[in-house]
Design a protein around this motif. Structure first.
Motif, short mmCIF file in Angstrom:
data_model
loop_
_atom_site.label_atom_id
_atom_site.label_comp_id
_atom_site.label_asym_id
_atom_site.label_seq_id
_atom_site.Cartn_x
_atom_site.Cartn_y
_atom_site.Cartn_z
N LEU A 1 0.46 -1.17 0.01
CA LEU A 1 -0.32 -0.22 -0.54
C LEU A 1 0.91 1.57 -0.03
N LEU A 2 1.78 1.31 0.28
CA LEU A 2 2.66 2.50 0.91
C LEU A 2 3.50 2.51 -0.76
N VAL A 3 3.84 0.85 -1.19
CA VAL A 3 4.56 1.50 -2.28
C VAL A 3 3.56 2.51 -3.88
N ALA A 4 1.97 1.32 -3.37
CA ALA A 4 1.28 2.01 -4.12
C ALA A 4 0.89 3.49 -4.72
N GLY A 5 1.23 4.36 -3.24
CA GLY A 5 0.81 5.36 -2.89
C GLY A 5 2.27 6.20 -3.37
N LEU A 6 3.08 5.45 -2.84
CA LEU A 6 4.64 6.72 -3.43
C LEU A 6 4.13 6.50 -4.72
N VAL A 7 4.18 5.49 -5.42
CA VAL A 7 3.92 5.71 -6.84
C VAL A 7 3.01 6.71 -7.71
N ALA A 8 1.76 6.84 -7.08
CA ALA A 8 1.22 7.18 -7.36
C ALA A 8 1.34 8.58 -7.67
N LEU A 9 1.65 9.36 -6.24
CA LEU A 9 2.30 10.43 -5.98
C LEU A 9 3.09 10.90 -6.96
N SER A 10 3.93 10.11 -6.84
CA SER A 10 5.22 10.72 -7.47
C SER A 10 5.62 10.45 -9.43
N GLY A 11 5.07 8.91 -9.69
CA GLY A 11 4.57 8.55 -11.36
C GLY A 11 5.65 7.44 -11.28
N ALA A 12 7.05 7.97 -10.51
CA ALA A 12 7.70 6.40 -11.09
C ALA A 12 7.71 5.71 -10.05
N ILE A 13 8.77 4.45 -10.13
CA ILE A 13 8.90 3.63 -8.98
C ILE A 13 9.81 3.61 -7.53
N TRP A 14 11.19 4.65 -8.58
CA TRP A 14 12.29 4.71 -7.48
C TRP A 14 12.34 5.60 -5.96
N PRO A 15 11.55 6.67 -6.32
CA PRO A 15 11.00 7.18 -5.24
C PRO A 15 10.46 6.12 -3.80
N ALA A 16 9.39 5.55 -4.70
CA ALA A 16 8.78 4.14 -3.13
C ALA A 16 9.86 3.03 -2.84
N MET A 17 11.14 2.34 -3.92
CA MET A 17 12.00 2.04 -3.48
C MET A 17 13.13 2.67 -2.25
N ALA A 18 13.11 3.79 -2.45
CA ALA A 18 14.28 4.22 -1.84
C ALA A 18 13.81 4.77 -0.51
N ALA A 19 12.10 5.82 -0.15
CA ALA A 19 11.30 4.73 1.19
C ALA A 19 12.04 4.14 2.07
N LEU A 20 11.47 2.89 1.11
CA LEU A 20 11.42 1.52 1.94
C LEU A 20 13.15 1.66 2.85
N ALA A 21 13.35 1.90 2.61
CA ALA A 21 14.68 2.54 3.51
C ALA A 21 14.72 2.93 4.82
N VAL A 22 13.33 3.51 5.41
CA VAL A 22 12.67 3.55 6.30
C VAL A 22 12.51 2.57 7.00
N PRO A 23 11.20 1.61 6.98
CA PRO A 23 11.27 0.38 8.22
C PRO A 23 12.61 -0.22 7.82
N GLY A 24 13.63 0.00 7.14
CA GLY A 24 14.63 -1.05 6.10
C GLY A 24 15.27 -1.53 7.80
N ALA A 25 15.92 0.38 7.94
CA ALA A 25 16.46 0.72 9.31
C ALA A 25 15.79 0.55 10.94
N ILE A 26 14.94 1.26 10.57
CA ILE A 26 13.84 0.49 12.29
C ILE A 26 13.86 -1.06 12.29
N ALA A 27 13.56 -1.48 11.18
CA ALA A 27 13.65 -3.40 11.30
C ALA A 27 14.90 -3.90 12.65
N LEU A 28 16.20 -2.71 11.50
CA LEU A 28 17.64 -3.52 11.92
C LEU A 28 18.11 -3.04 13.54
N GLY A 29 17.35 -1.65 13.71
CA GLY A 29 17.55 -0.75 14.76
C GLY A 29 17.26 -2.00 15.95
N LEU A 30 15.46 -2.13 15.70
CA LEU A 30 15.35 -2.93 16.97
C LEU A 30 15.97 -4.32 16.43
#
Length: 385
Positions: A135-164
């Protein structure tokens, strides 16, 4: 969130980089094969070395790093497609590296609250991420018109997971302190023959292999959602855009079934799993009909079966094998399920255009075998309880 969000757009991402349909199928298929087959390597490795935390952290780190790096692939010219393929395969390999160790750590930690409950809560949280990531990816792709911003944004939950994970690692370096079954030392593997024997789990209990065969039969009989979605679209039961909504219903059913059977497992043990071949049997009779409400009932049954397979089943695996061999067992178990999924998918796909009755009959036969194998694997447990 990270890997399910990325997987939801792997096809469009690769297509945008110039990949053909054949390449997309080959890469994603190879990725799923790697995620299953490599567990045969990393499960025994975890048990031999005892480095459960190191392998878990390494596997999650691969995912957390590789997915956001997909954001750079549109900007490196002709190398973009090759880089994306490498990153996707590395991300899937990360799942193979971490999964046996992660499941072994979870089996230890859940000893304090009940393994059924522990795996159930894990699966429910997993489904929250599996739903919200796309859902997050779909929303970001719809807003930006491109896939790469969504992939970059997934760094945030990835960092949270590694921190936990790092925080938990510091607080509880050895989850085995919660597990009354963890006193046994890992077996020694001497020479190449010993390593091979450890990899295929030749020293694992007979009941484990009976249960693995039973789970393989249920996996072979559970039709893929890809085929269900194909039926929904080609029979004009829902528009193409409606198929993901039906899938969301299945994801919700998966989480609920995992919680219900997981909590029940701690009270009634493996006997609760007899519901699994029953659920698998009724799925094709419902999902391949021409009425949408009946298909939705079948999709709910499909989601419930998938939820039990990916949660409560793992709790019984932990109870069937010595604590020091759990990571190996999870690796062998995943390989058996993967092979069964390929065979079952091919069988149902071949029968789909011929006869619904043939599909129902074939799956009913496999589930009868599954029920018998399950009963055999549970016999000593029934005597004990």
């Amino acid at each position: 969130m990270v890997y399910e969000g990325a997987r939801s757009v792997y096809g469009p991402l690769l297509a945008g980089l110039g990949a053909s349909a054949f390449t997309v199928g080959l890469v994603t298929g190879a990725g799923e094969a790697a995620a299953l087959v490599l567990r045969l390597v990393f499960g025994p490795l975890a048990d031999r070395t005892g480095r459960y935390w190191s392998l878990t952290l390494a596997g999650y780190a691969l995912t957390a790093v590789c997915v956001p790096l997909l954001a750079v692939t549109p900007f490196v010219g002709a190398a973009g497609l090759g880089l994306a393929i490498v990153l996707i395969l590395a991300e899937r390999s990360g799942k193979a590296i971490r999964s046996p160790s992660k499941s072994a750590l979870l089996a230890h930690a859940a000893g304090a609250v009940g393994r059924g409950r522990g795996f159930a809560v894990h699966k429910a949280l997993d489904q929250v991420g599996a739903f919200s990531g796309p859902l997050l990816v779909a929303g970001l792709v719809a807003l930006s018109g491109a896939i790469w911003p969504a992939m970059a944004a997934l760094a945030v939950p990835g960092a949270i997971a590694l921190g936990l994970l790092a925080w938990i690692r510091l607080r509880v370096p050895d989850p085995a302190v919660y597990d009354p079954d963890s006193s046994a030392a890992p077996p020694e593997s001497v020479g190449l023959g010993g390593v091979v024997a450890a990899t295929v789990g030749s020293d694992l209990p007979r009941r484990f292999f009976l249960f693995a065969a039973a789970a393989g039969a249920t996996t072979a009989g559970l039709v893929t959602f890809g085929l269900i979605g194909y039926h929904l679209a080609t029979d004009d039961l829902v528009p193409t855009a409606g198929v993901p909504l039906v899938y969301a219903v299945a994801m919700a059913a998966e989480a609920v079934a995992a919680l219900l059977t997981g909590f029940a497992y701690d009270r009634w043990h493996g006997r609760v799993l007899i519901c699994l071949p029953v659920l698998v049997t009724i799925v094709p009779a419902l999902v391949f009909t021409g009425r949408l409400w009946v298909v939705v009932l079948g999709v709910i049954a499909w989601g419930a079966a998938a939820g039990v397979q990916d949660s409560t089943v793992k709790a019984l695996v932990a109870d069937l094998v010595p604590a020091a061999r759990r990571a190996t067992a999870y690796g062998v178990f995943a390989a058996i399920q993967g092979a069964a999924a390929v065979l079952g998918g091919a069988l149902v796909g071949a029968l789909y255009s011929r006869s619904l009755l043939a599909i129902v009959g074939a799956i009913a036969a496999t589930q009868l075998i599954a029920a018998v194998l399950l009963a055999l694997s549970l016999r000593p447990e029934r005597a004990r309880t």
